[in-house]
Design a protein around this motif. Structure first.
Motif, PDB file in Angstrom:
ATOM      1  N   GLY A 122       0.812  -1.212   0.000  1.00 16.19           N
ATOM      2  CA  GLY A 122       0.000   0.000   0.000  1.00 16.19           C
ATOM      3  C   GLY A 122       0.844   1.260   0.000  1.00 16.19           C
ATOM      4  N   TYR A 123       0.637   2.112   1.013  1.00 19.66           N
ATOM      5  CA  TYR A 123       1.383   3.355   1.118  1.00 19.66           C
ATOM      6  C   TYR A 123       2.889   3.126   1.242  1.00 19.66           C
ATOM      7  N   CYS A 124       3.287   1.941   1.679  1.00 23.80           N
ATOM      8  CA  CYS A 124       4.695   1.684   2.002  1.00 23.80           C
ATOM      9  C   CYS A 124       5.464   1.015   0.873  1.00 23.80           C
ATOM     10  N   SER A 125       4.849   0.807  -0.274  1.00 25.07           N
ATOM     11  CA  SER A 125       5.504   0.113  -1.376  1.00 25.07           C
ATOM     12  C   SER A 125       6.325   1.072  -2.225  1.00 25.07           C
ATOM     13  N   GLY A 127       9.639   1.480  -2.475  1.00 25.42           N
ATOM     14  CA  GLY A 127      10.863   2.059  -1.939  1.00 25.42           C
ATOM     15  C   GLY A 127      10.673   3.378  -1.217  1.00 25.42           C
ATOM     16  N   ARG A 128       9.440   3.720  -0.867  1.00 25.24           N
ATOM     17  CA  ARG A 128       9.163   4.976  -0.172  1.00 25.24           C
ATOM     18  C   ARG A 128       9.595   4.897   1.288  1.00 25.24           C
ATOM     19  N   THR A 129       9.871   6.064   1.856  1.00 24.93           N
ATOM     20  CA  THR A 129      10.084   6.159   3.297  1.00 24.93           C
ATOM     21  C   THR A 129       8.757   6.598   3.899  1.00 24.93           C
ATOM     22  N   HIS A 130       8.125   5.698   4.627  1.00 24.42           N
ATOM     23  CA  HIS A 130       6.771   5.955   5.106  1.00 24.42           C
ATOM     24  C   HIS A 130       6.604   5.469   6.538  1.00 24.42           C
ATOM     25  N   PHE A 131       5.830   6.244   7.314  1.00 21.97           N
ATOM     26  CA  PHE A 131       5.479   5.886   8.687  1.00 21.97           C
ATOM     27  C   PHE A 131       3.976   5.669   8.765  1.00 21.97           C
ATOM     28  N   ASP A 132       3.573   4.535   9.314  1.00 22.64           N
ATOM     29  CA  ASP A 132       2.159   4.278   9.578  1.00 22.64           C
ATOM     30  C   ASP A 132       2.008   4.267  11.093  1.00 22.64           C
ATOM     31  N   LEU A 133       1.480   5.348  11.630  1.00 22.73           N
ATOM     32  CA  LEU A 133       1.497   5.592  13.072  1.00 22.73           C
ATOM     33  C   LEU A 133       0.186   5.208  13.737  1.00 22.73           C
ATOM     34  N   SER A 134       0.260   5.005  15.042  1.00 22.67           N
ATOM     35  CA  SER A 134      -0.970   4.828  15.807  1.00 22.67           C
ATOM     36  C   SER A 134      -1.789   6.103  15.713  1.00 22.67           C
ATOM     37  N   GLY A 135      -3.097   5.967  15.875  1.00 26.04           N
ATOM     38  CA  GLY A 135      -3.955   7.142  15.824  1.00 26.04           C
ATOM     39  C   GLY A 135      -3.551   8.195  16.837  1.00 26.04           C
ATOM     40  N   ALA A 136      -3.157   7.743  18.025  1.00 30.03           N
ATOM     41  CA  ALA A 136      -2.758   8.670  19.089  1.00 30.03           C
ATOM     42  C   ALA A 136      -1.487   9.422  18.718  1.00 30.03           C
ATOM     43  N   ALA A 137      -0.472   8.710  18.195  1.00 29.20           N
ATOM     44  CA  ALA A 137       0.790   9.347  17.827  1.00 29.20           C
ATOM     45  C   ALA A 137       0.580  10.331  16.676  1.00 29.20           C
TER      46      ALA A 137
END
Length: 270
Positions: A122-125, A127-137
């Motif tokens: 998905g968003y992380c494919s 070769g991207r630099t991606h963060f999938d964070l908790s809702g709180a963070a």
């Protein structure tokens, strides 16, 4: 040296000076390691969030921390990263500061997250630099009162940088993974401050001077196939980022059991 040290007071003074210098050098080395890890350069990335809007994020994750992600100090600070930062599991436990760039809804405050999971698709494919964070963070990056508005944006542009992990009052612990036996021993490192990541691990059996190298299995788990292994075990780990080494003597007792966690008496910067 032997002849010179016949002069007791001089020898004693030199010994004291050597101890002070040695300790000072050790303190400087530790400070240098922290400064090396604390990257001052912000780098571009993207970020999304998952789970409930104000939730803690994943339950478990690809690093293998299990229910640890639901309690402090991990709680609400967990994050999944794309493969470029996950590094096949070597990135597990690393800490990053992440800051939103949209001034209309984001504050200047960066949120600190601990890598506990991987987001390979998905968003992380690509070769991207991606963060999938908790809702709180994710919501903590917003201007006060605008957390919901920020989450409504979906994917956002951010900047990030590496930062030392801090676990006040915590010492490094070793969790014995389920399924471990006297012939297959698997360990997971918890609460490693400083670098947070593990590049290699070794164990030493009771009454032995030989460090046995462990193999990286998956996530933050390491194992050794050999036997029968005899405890208590000392554990030595080396970090990926700054190659610092720490040895915990006899940290795992002779009567160890699977799924148990054994806490050492030390940490990198405690």
């Amino acid at each position: 040296m032997g002849g010179f040290c016949r002069f007791g007071k001089v020898c004693s003074g030199l010994w004291l000076l050597a101890v002070v210098v040695c300790r000072w050098d050790a303190a400087l080395a530790a400070a240098a390691a922290v400064n090396h890890l604390a990257d001052l350069h912000w780098r571009p990335a993207t970020a999304t969030w998952y789970g409930s809007p104000d939730g803690d994020g994943s339950d478990g994750g690809a690093c293998g921390y299990g229910s640890l992600v639901d309690v402090k100090p991990f709680r609400a600070r967990v994050g999944a990263v794309s493969p470029v930062l996950f590094k096949g599991g070597e990135g597990c436990g690393a800490c990053y500061k992440v800051k939103c760039l949209d001034k209309s809804v984001c504050s200047r405050r960066a949120v600190t997250v601990i890598i506990t999971d991987e987001c390979p698709g998905g968003y992380c494919s690509g070769g991207r630099t991606h963060f999938d964070l908790s809702g709180a963070a994710f919501g903590r990056m917003a201007v006060f009162g605008d957390s919901s508005q920020l989450r409504d944006r979906g994917e956002i542009s951010v900047v990030y940088r590496r930062t030392p992990c801090k676990y006040p009052g915590k010492n490094i612990a070793f969790h014995v993974n389920e399924g471990s036996t006297n012939y297959w021993l698997s360990l997971l490192v918890e609460f490693e401050d400083g670098d947070g990541d593990v590049g290699s691990m070794h164990i030493k059996e009771a009454n032995s001077n030989e460090w046995l190298e462990m193999s990286h299995v998956w996530g933050a788990s390491w194992c050794i196939v050999k036997g029968p292994l005899k405890g208590p075990f000392s554990v030595k780990l080396t970090t990926v980022s700054t190659a610092r080494t720490l040895s915990a003597r006899d940290v795992i007792p002779g009567n160890w059991s699977p799924k148990a966690t054994y806490t050492s008496r030390l940490n990198f910067f405690s």
